[in-house]
Design a protein around this motif. Structure first.
Motif, PDB file in Angstrom:
ATOM      1  N   VAL A  29     -54.261-100.176  -9.639  1.00  0.00           N
ATOM      2  CA  VAL A  29     -52.928-100.204  -8.721  1.00  0.00           C
ATOM      3  C   VAL A  29     -51.669-100.399  -9.723  1.00  0.00           C
ATOM      4  CG1 VAL A  29     -51.341-103.069  -7.841  1.00  0.00           C
ATOM      5  CG2 VAL A  29     -53.837-102.628  -6.957  1.00  0.00           C
ATOM      6  N   VAL A  30     -51.953-100.402 -11.210  1.00  0.00           N
ATOM      7  CA  VAL A  30     -50.292-100.032 -11.667  1.00  0.00           C
ATOM      8  C   VAL A  30     -50.480 -98.394 -11.825  1.00  0.00           C
ATOM      9  CG1 VAL A  30     -49.300 -99.737 -14.474  1.00  0.00           C
ATOM     10  CG2 VAL A  30     -50.767-102.372 -13.316  1.00  0.00           C
ATOM     11  N   LEU A  31     -51.548 -97.456 -11.456  1.00  0.00           N
ATOM     12  CA  LEU A  31     -50.773 -95.872 -11.476  1.00  0.00           C
ATOM     13  C   LEU A  31     -50.659 -95.927 -10.323  1.00  0.00           C
ATOM     14  CD1 LEU A  31     -54.634 -95.002 -13.423  1.00  0.00           C
ATOM     15  CD2 LEU A  31     -51.674 -95.687 -14.453  1.00  0.00           C
ATOM     16  N   ALA A  32     -51.316 -95.827  -9.455  1.00  0.00           N
ATOM     17  CA  ALA A  32     -50.712 -95.261  -7.768  1.00  0.00           C
ATOM     18  C   ALA A  32     -49.569 -95.800  -6.921  1.00  0.00           C
ATOM     19  CB  ALA A  32     -51.508 -95.851  -6.798  1.00  0.00           C
ATOM     20  N   SER A  33     -48.738 -97.791  -7.604  1.00  0.00           N
ATOM     21  CA  SER A  33     -48.182 -98.149  -6.319  1.00  0.00           C
ATOM     22  C   SER A  33     -46.489 -97.361  -7.271  1.00  0.00           C
ATOM     23  CB  SER A  33     -47.963-100.202  -6.824  1.00  0.00           C
ATOM     24  OG  SER A  33     -47.642 -99.716  -8.493  1.00  0.00           O
ATOM     25  N   SER A  34     -46.514 -97.247  -8.485  1.00  0.00           N
ATOM     26  CA  SER A  34     -45.732 -96.692  -8.354  1.00  0.00           C
ATOM     27  C   SER A  34     -44.692 -95.505  -7.903  1.00  0.00           C
ATOM     28  CB  SER A  34     -45.094 -96.427 -10.432  1.00  0.00           C
ATOM     29  OG  SER A  34     -45.089 -97.552 -10.717  1.00  0.00           O
ATOM     30  N   LEU A 235     -49.777-107.774  -5.917  1.00  0.00           N
ATOM     31  CA  LEU A 235     -49.342-106.673  -6.636  1.00  0.00           C
ATOM     32  C   LEU A 235     -48.987-105.173  -6.240  1.00  0.00           C
ATOM     33  CD1 LEU A 235     -52.601-108.109  -8.176  1.00  0.00           C
ATOM     34  CD2 LEU A 235     -49.981-108.397  -9.045  1.00  0.00           C
ATOM     35  N   PHE A 236     -49.366-104.551  -5.778  1.00  0.00           N
ATOM     36  CA  PHE A 236     -48.825-103.589  -4.729  1.00  0.00           C
ATOM     37  C   PHE A 236     -47.709-103.981  -4.677  1.00  0.00           C
ATOM     38  CE2 PHE A 236     -49.152 -99.181  -4.004  1.00  0.00           C
ATOM     39  CZ  PHE A 236     -50.947 -98.522  -4.271  1.00  0.00           C
ATOM     40  N   LEU A 237     -47.364-104.503  -4.349  1.00  0.00           N
ATOM     41  CA  LEU A 237     -45.403-104.314  -3.268  1.00  0.00           C
ATOM     42  C   LEU A 237     -44.625-104.599  -5.312  1.00  0.00           C
ATOM     43  CD1 LEU A 237     -43.589-104.161  -1.835  1.00  0.00           C
ATOM     44  CD2 LEU A 237     -43.784-106.672  -1.184  1.00  0.00           C
ATOM     45  N   VAL A 238     -45.011-105.242  -5.707  1.00  0.00           N
ATOM     46  CA  VAL A 238     -44.174-105.673  -7.395  1.00  0.00           C
ATOM     47  C   VAL A 238     -44.497-104.289  -7.569  1.00  0.00           C
ATOM     48  CG1 VAL A 238     -44.394-107.218  -9.339  1.00  0.00           C
ATOM     49  CG2 VAL A 238     -45.329-108.718  -7.332  1.00  0.00           C
ATOM     50  N   GLY A 239     -45.610-103.681  -8.206  1.00  0.00           N
ATOM     51  CA  GLY A 239     -45.674-102.841  -8.885  1.00  0.00           C
ATOM     52  C   GLY A 239     -44.666-101.332  -8.366  1.00  0.00           C
ATOM     53  N   ALA A 240     -44.819-101.084  -7.083  1.00  0.00           N
ATOM     54  CA  ALA A 240     -43.557-100.405  -6.335  1.00  0.00           C
ATOM     55  C   ALA A 240     -42.352-100.277  -6.001  1.00  0.00           C
ATOM     56  CB  ALA A 240     -44.109-100.187  -4.529  1.00  0.00           C
ATOM     57  N   VAL A 241     -42.175-101.486  -7.215  1.00  0.00           N
ATOM     58  CA  VAL A 241     -40.482-101.910  -6.994  1.00  0.00           C
ATOM     59  C   VAL A 241     -39.711-100.892  -8.013  1.00  0.00           C
ATOM     60  CG1 VAL A 241     -38.642-103.436  -7.483  1.00  0.00           C
ATOM     61  CG2 VAL A 241     -40.743-104.022  -5.753  1.00  0.00           C
ATOM     62  N   PRO A 242     -40.301-100.758  -9.327  1.00  0.00           N
ATOM     63  CA  PRO A 242     -39.882-100.139 -10.436  1.00  0.00           C
ATOM     64  C   PRO A 242     -39.561 -98.624 -10.171  1.00  0.00           C
ATOM     65  CG  PRO A 242     -41.044-101.454 -11.531  1.00  0.00           C
ATOM     66  CD  PRO A 242     -41.492-101.534  -9.606  1.00  0.00           C
ATOM     67  N   SER A 244     -39.639 -97.325  -6.531  1.00  0.00           N
ATOM     68  CA  SER A 244     -38.985 -96.771  -5.485  1.00  0.00           C
ATOM     69  C   SER A 244     -37.576 -97.308  -6.517  1.00  0.00           C
ATOM     70  CB  SER A 244     -38.710 -98.390  -4.328  1.00  0.00           C
ATOM     71  OG  SER A 244     -38.267 -97.954  -2.976  1.00  0.00           O
ATOM     72  N   MET A 245     -37.015 -98.078  -7.402  1.00  0.00           N
ATOM     73  CA  MET A 245     -35.827 -98.549  -7.702  1.00  0.00           C
ATOM     74  C   MET A 245     -35.055 -96.804  -8.448  1.00  0.00           C
ATOM     75  SD  MET A 245     -35.145-102.258  -8.693  1.00  0.00           S
ATOM     76  CE  MET A 245     -33.816-101.579  -9.234  1.00  0.00           C
ATOM     77  N   THR A 246     -35.996 -96.148  -8.852  1.00  0.00           N
ATOM     78  CA  THR A 246     -35.878 -94.833 -10.247  1.00  0.00           C
ATOM     79  C   THR A 246     -36.261 -93.687  -9.273  1.00  0.00           C
ATOM     80  OG1 THR A 246     -38.251 -95.231 -11.172  1.00  0.00           O
ATOM     81  CG2 THR A 246     -36.004 -96.847 -11.772  1.00  0.00           C
ATOM     82  N   SER A 247     -37.093 -93.559  -8.229  1.00  0.00           N
ATOM     83  CA  SER A 247     -38.149 -92.896  -7.670  1.00  0.00           C
ATOM     84  C   SER A 247     -39.251 -91.837  -8.935  1.00  0.00           C
ATOM     85  CB  SER A 247     -36.803 -91.360  -7.583  1.00  0.00           C
ATOM     86  OG  SER A 247     -36.372 -91.725  -6.268  1.00  0.00           O
ATOM     87  N   GLN A 248     -39.623 -92.874  -9.688  1.00  0.00           N
ATOM     88  CA  GLN A 248     -40.236 -92.055 -10.947  1.00  0.00           C
ATOM     89  C   GLN A 248     -41.511 -92.561 -10.750  1.00  0.00           C
ATOM     90  OE1 GLN A 248     -39.336 -90.602 -13.690  1.00  0.00           O
ATOM     91  NE2 GLN A 248     -37.487 -90.354 -12.863  1.00  0.00           N
ATOM     92  N   ASP A 249     -42.112 -91.819 -10.765  1.00  0.00           N
ATOM     93  CA  ASP A 249     -43.999 -91.727  -9.735  1.00  0.00           C
ATOM     94  C   ASP A 249     -45.304 -92.111 -11.277  1.00  0.00           C
ATOM     95  OD1 ASP A 249     -44.561 -89.866 -12.085  1.00  0.00           O
ATOM     96  OD2 ASP A 249     -45.540 -88.770 -10.600  1.00  0.00           O
ATOM     97  N   LEU A 251     -45.115 -96.399 -13.730  1.00  0.00           N
ATOM     98  CA  LEU A 251     -44.201 -97.048 -14.304  1.00  0.00           C
ATOM     99  C   LEU A 251     -44.242 -97.491 -15.826  1.00  0.00           C
ATOM    100  CD1 LEU A 251     -44.026-100.697 -13.897  1.00  0.00           C
ATOM    101  CD2 LEU A 251     -46.216-101.177 -14.614  1.00  0.00           C
ATOM    102  N   LEU A 252     -44.500 -96.297 -16.619  1.00  0.00           N
ATOM    103  CA  LEU A 252     -43.485 -96.179 -17.796  1.00  0.00           C
ATOM    104  C   LEU A 252     -42.384 -95.356 -17.960  1.00  0.00           C
ATOM    105  CD1 LEU A 252     -47.085 -95.556 -20.046  1.00  0.00           C
ATOM    106  CD2 LEU A 252     -45.702 -97.641 -20.310  1.00  0.00           C
ATOM    107  N   ALA A 253     -42.923 -95.074 -16.517  1.00  0.00           N
ATOM    108  CA  ALA A 253     -41.340 -93.536 -16.714  1.00  0.00           C
ATOM    109  C   ALA A 253     -40.150 -94.705 -15.543  1.00  0.00           C
ATOM    110  CB  ALA A 253     -41.931 -92.376 -15.956  1.00  0.00           C
ATOM    111  N   ALA A 254     -40.888 -95.231 -15.435  1.00  0.00           N
ATOM    112  CA  ALA A 254     -40.054 -96.021 -14.181  1.00  0.00           C
ATOM    113  C   ALA A 254     -39.316 -97.058 -15.252  1.00  0.00           C
ATOM    114  CB  ALA A 254     -40.389 -96.371 -12.899  1.00  0.00           C
ATOM    115  N   MET A 255     -39.870 -98.057 -16.279  1.00  0.00           N
ATOM    116  CA  MET A 255     -39.330 -98.599 -16.910  1.00  0.00           C
ATOM    117  C   MET A 255     -38.753 -98.495 -18.073  1.00  0.00           C
ATOM    118  SD  MET A 255     -40.040-101.063 -15.527  1.00  0.00           S
ATOM    119  CE  MET A 255     -39.658-102.780 -16.858  1.00  0.00           C
ATOM    120  N   ALA A 256     -39.032 -97.091 -18.430  1.00  0.00           N
ATOM    121  CA  ALA A 256     -37.805 -96.431 -19.250  1.00  0.00           C
ATOM    122  C   ALA A 256     -36.882 -95.931 -18.909  1.00  0.00           C
ATOM    123  CB  ALA A 256     -38.410 -94.829 -19.587  1.00  0.00           C
TER     124      ALA A 256
END
Length: 417
Positions: A29-34, A235-242, A244-249, A251-256
């Motif tokens: 989920v973490v790997l796919a949702s972002s 969980l998938f929707l929560v993981g997709a938010v960062p 969606s906000m950053t267009s980074q594929d 989670l780590l890149a989005a959170m950076a």
């Protein structure tokens, strides 16, 4: 003699099984949702997640219920449809697929822990040493059986959930520049649903492994619906938010971009521990059918040693496509054992039938082969049926098995008359 379905002394509730399943599915989920969030608006992603989750929840409720009815894991159930010897080929496929994900998750754990130690504490430890340490944790979480796996899930899953919602809070309270948030590409709705289903369909296909431990059919259904109908989409929707906000594929890149990668890194580490404990549990079950002379704990240790070796290599580039290819061949197995249950096993799983049935059932392999080919074609876009390749292959396998079973039954009746 048919298998009894009464609860055994060490059976689990639907909630306990759901916790274990959640621990396994968090990593994918973490790997796919972002990735999904980076290509869709949040509203479209939410609708796609809901549609995919309904499909998964229905399949999981059916499959876990079959495991509860049979009181045996997936590798035992497929013997009835593929034959005693025929099932060996399917179990080899499952063993390779499960070990592959064990190694990939061990590799992810090693790199995530390495980055955490380097950034936060200035420690540059060799990745193979960290991978090996992780494999010790995975083995220790699995070698003592289903009960130990449940204890790991009860401890780790709440922490994972808190971390995911903390990441959501950080994302929603951050200020992401509009230029960064613009979508680079737009994924079709059908492809999005396919991604959500395909992310975890192998776990759903092997979920009878956990149905063998639930109290009764009611708890089997609760486990399937709670895991894939409630927790998975949230969980998938929560993981997709960062994403969606950053267009980074990732989670780590989005959170950076959002401002900190520490919570995401800790999340990945915990997700790898719970995910690989479950992978080890399932891998031990299926490998034990191929090497029945060895105690299960020895098989778990052997898987841990192999995972430490393979997971320490640079495997991500070539191993992931191979595992995705294996994922095409696994869903049809699910369609076949569901069809076999509905057609032949509704009164129970009679072990005496295995002795009188053919050791290898060619018609079942035909149905499986055709369904796998259809899945391969739809994944590659050669044609489309439902728009969801894994569902296409399950449906083709289901219908093919029912049709070929009736043809076989008609020939047998004609020969005896």
């Amino acid at each position: 003699m048919s298998r009894a379905t009464e609860a055994t002394g060490n059976s689990a509730s639907g909630f306990q099984v759901a916790l274990i399943l959640l621990g396994i599915l968090v990593t994918p989920v973490v790997l796919a949702s972002s990735s999904l969030g980076s290509q869709l608006t949040l509203g479209t992603a939410a609708i796609a997640i809901a549609a995919g989750s309904i499909i998964l929840a229905l399949l999981a409720a059916i499959n876990i219920s079959i495991g509860e009815r049979a009181r045996m894991p997936t590798y035992g159930i497929v013997k009835y449809s593929f034959g005693r010897k025929g099932a060996v080929a399917i179990n080899i496929l499952m063993a390779i697929s499960l070990f592959g994900w064990i190694a990939v998750t061990a590799n992810t754990f090693g790199h995530s822990a390495h980055d955490l130690l380097a950034r936060q504490f200035g420690l540059e430890l060799p990745i193979p040493a960290i991978v090996t340490f992780g494999c010790v944790i995975f083995v220790a979480s699995t070698a003592f059986g289903f009960e130990a796996l449940g204890k790991v899930a009860r401890f780790a899953v709440p922490i994972i959930a808190l971390l995911m919602f903390y990441i959501l809070y950080l994302a929603l309270t951050s200020e992401v520049p509009p230029a960064i948030a613009e979508k680079v590409s737009d994924l079709s709705f059908g492809a999005a649903v396919s991604s959500i289903v395909g992310t975890i369909i192998v776990l759903v296909a092997t979920s009878p492994d956990f149905g063998a431990f639930v109290h009764n059919r009611k708890h089997a259904i609760i486990a399937g619906l709670l895991t894939f109908g409630v927790a998975y989409p949230v969980l998938f929707l929560v993981g997709a938010v960062p994403g969606s906000m950053t267009s980074q594929d990732s989670l780590l890149a989005a959170m950076a971009i959002i401002g900190t990668t520490l919570p995401a890194t800790i999340l990945l580490i915990f997700a790898c521990i719970t995910g690989n404990a479950g992978n080890m549990f399932q891998g031990t079950l299926v490998v034990s059918t191929l090497f029945s002379a060895f105690a299960k704990w020895k098989i778990t240790v052997a898987l841990g040693v192999l995972a430490a070796v393979v997971g320490s290599m640079d495997i991500m580039g070539w191993f992931i496509p191979f595992l995705l290819f294996l994922g095409i061949a696994t869903p049809p197995v699910c369609g076949i054992y569901i069809a076999d249950y509905l057609v032949n096993r509704r009164k129970g799983f009679d072990e005496a039938r295995l002795d009188s049935d053919a050791a290898i059932k060619p018609r079942t392999f035909v149905a499986w082969g055709v369904a796998s080919f259809v899945g391969f074609c739809t994944v590659n876009g050669w044609f489309t049926l439902s728009g969801i390749p894994s569902v296409d292959s399950i449906l083709v396998a289901f219908l093919g098995y029912v049709l070929l079973s009736r043809v076989g039954a008609g020939k047998s009746a004609a020969q005896t008359s």
